[in-house]
Write an enzyme that holds these catalytic residues in place. Structure first.
Site, PDB file in Angstrom:
ATOM      1  N   ILE A  31      -3.774  -1.234   7.739  1.00  0.00           N
ATOM      2  CA  ILE A  31      -3.951  -1.978   6.552  1.00  0.00           C
ATOM      3  C   ILE A  31      -4.477  -3.527   6.925  1.00  0.00           C
ATOM      4  CG2 ILE A  31      -2.678  -3.121   4.303  1.00  0.00           C
ATOM      5  CD1 ILE A  31      -1.178  -0.659   4.082  1.00  0.00           C
ATOM      6  N   TYR A 180      13.501   0.721   8.517  1.00  0.00           N
ATOM      7  CA  TYR A 180      12.258   0.026   8.093  1.00  0.00           C
ATOM      8  C   TYR A 180      12.336  -0.162   6.734  1.00  0.00           C
ATOM      9  CZ  TYR A 180       7.342  -0.006   6.993  1.00  0.00           C
ATOM     10  OH  TYR A 180       6.362  -0.368   6.676  1.00  0.00           O
ATOM     11  N   LYS A 184      11.309  -4.114   4.965  1.00  0.00           N
ATOM     12  CA  LYS A 184      10.224  -4.394   4.245  1.00  0.00           C
ATOM     13  C   LYS A 184      10.923  -5.120   3.223  1.00  0.00           C
ATOM     14  CE  LYS A 184       6.553  -3.864   5.033  1.00  0.00           C
ATOM     15  NZ  LYS A 184       5.725  -4.885   5.579  1.00  0.00           N
TER      16      LYS A 184
END
Length: 317
Positions: A31, A180, A184
């Site tokens: 991204i 994870y 985030k």
């Protein structure tokens, strides 16, 4: 309700960003690469923050090949090494930054817990603490711009997670996907808490949180050698395109957060369709993200873990 509906934003025809300087962490792949490519196409001067010089050069070559006259360069940036961040900031060699996109991230499937050289769990230490410490060091450059934006790239994976304030480093409960998602979520809490503190300090810097929805490699157009998509992979992923999208589209909420004057600090932006695909839109802040108590506790814990004083009332700039 969105104050700037998706229909008012023309994805293929971005507003010009000539003269603006933007740092994109992790801009060499995924991204982050497409954020850098799209901002370069809009005329911004883009700096790729990358820990791998070879991958950074490949990304620079790809962007220059697709964007004639692109103003793009790279600096070495290793978010897992907190002691290296000040020299990385100095290597930017700019008077100010108009925007920073905190995009870089580590996602592990390894069932064995790993740590950074500073002794932090690798995903939390890189994705959150590294960006927390980097932002602290970038504040003078952001404050020197007329109206800078700090854009934090969250994840849809954080929507179902909750932070455990007693186990931020996943020492007792390490599961790669959960860890994870929590790393985030920590980033997203940080982005929103940062904006509250910026407003309280009367700063001209705005902090915006975005997420890419569902973004798959198999739906992402090729950018060799950065990314090569086979026809077979595209065909196999075709049914998924009804619900998710490629990473080029996942970059769009961050690009809009940098360029659209209708975007404001403290907002959350993501894809229009179920938060998974489509044009970027302003969406309500998720209910658990709206709780300021975990964010404030995380801020204090992050200061302790990084050894940094991040008091915006005393931060230079």
């Amino acid at each position: 309700m969105s104050t700037s509906p998706a229909s008012s934003w023309d994805v293929p025809r971005l507003p010009r960003a000539d003269g603006r300087v933007v740092l994109v962490t992790g801009g060499n792949a995924g991204i982050g690469y497409f954020v850098a490519e799209q901002l370069s196409a809009a005329g911004a001067s883009v700096v790729l923050g990358s820990r791998d010089p070879v991958k950074a050069e490949a990304a620079l070559g790809s962007i220059r090949g697709r964007v004639p006259g692109a103003r793009v360069r790279a600096v070495r940036l290793d978010l897992a090494d907190l002691s290296s961040l000040q020299s990385a900031v100095e290597s930017l060699n700019v008077a100010c930054l108009d925007a920073v996109v905190l995009n870089a991230g580590v996602a592990l499937d390894d069932p064995l817990r790993r740590e950074t050289g500073d002794g932090h769990e690798l995903m939390f230490g890189t994705n959150h603490l590294g960006h927390f410490a980097l932002t602290r060091r970038l504040m003078p450059l952001l404050s020197a711009a007329p109206a800078a934006r700090l854009v934090t790239m969250g994840s849809f994976a954080a929507k179902s997670e909750r932070l455990d304030p007693d186990d931020l480093q996943s020492r007792t409960d390490y599961r790669p996907k959960r860890t994870y998602g929590r790393s985030k979520l920590a980033q997203m809490y940080f982005g929103l808490e940062l904006d509250r503190r910026l407003r309280a300090a009367g700063s001209t810097v705005a902090s915006v949180v975005v997420h890419p929805g569902g973004a798959l490699d198999s739906l992402t157009p090729s950018r060799p050698p950065v990314h090569v998509r086979t026809t077979g992979a595209l065909l196999r992923a075709a049914p998924a395109a009804l619900l998710v999208q490629g990473k080029h589209a996942g970059a769009r909420p961050a690009v809009r957060a940098v360029l659209d004057p209708a975007v404001h600090g403290g907002q959350l932006w993501g894809p229009r369709v179920f938060g998974l695909r489509g044009a970027p839109r302003h969406e309500p802040v998720w209910s658990h993200l709206a709780d300021t108590s975990p964010a404030a506790r995380l801020w204090d814990a992050s200061c302790d873990l990084t050894g940094l004083d991040f008091d915006l009332a005393t931060t230079p700039g």
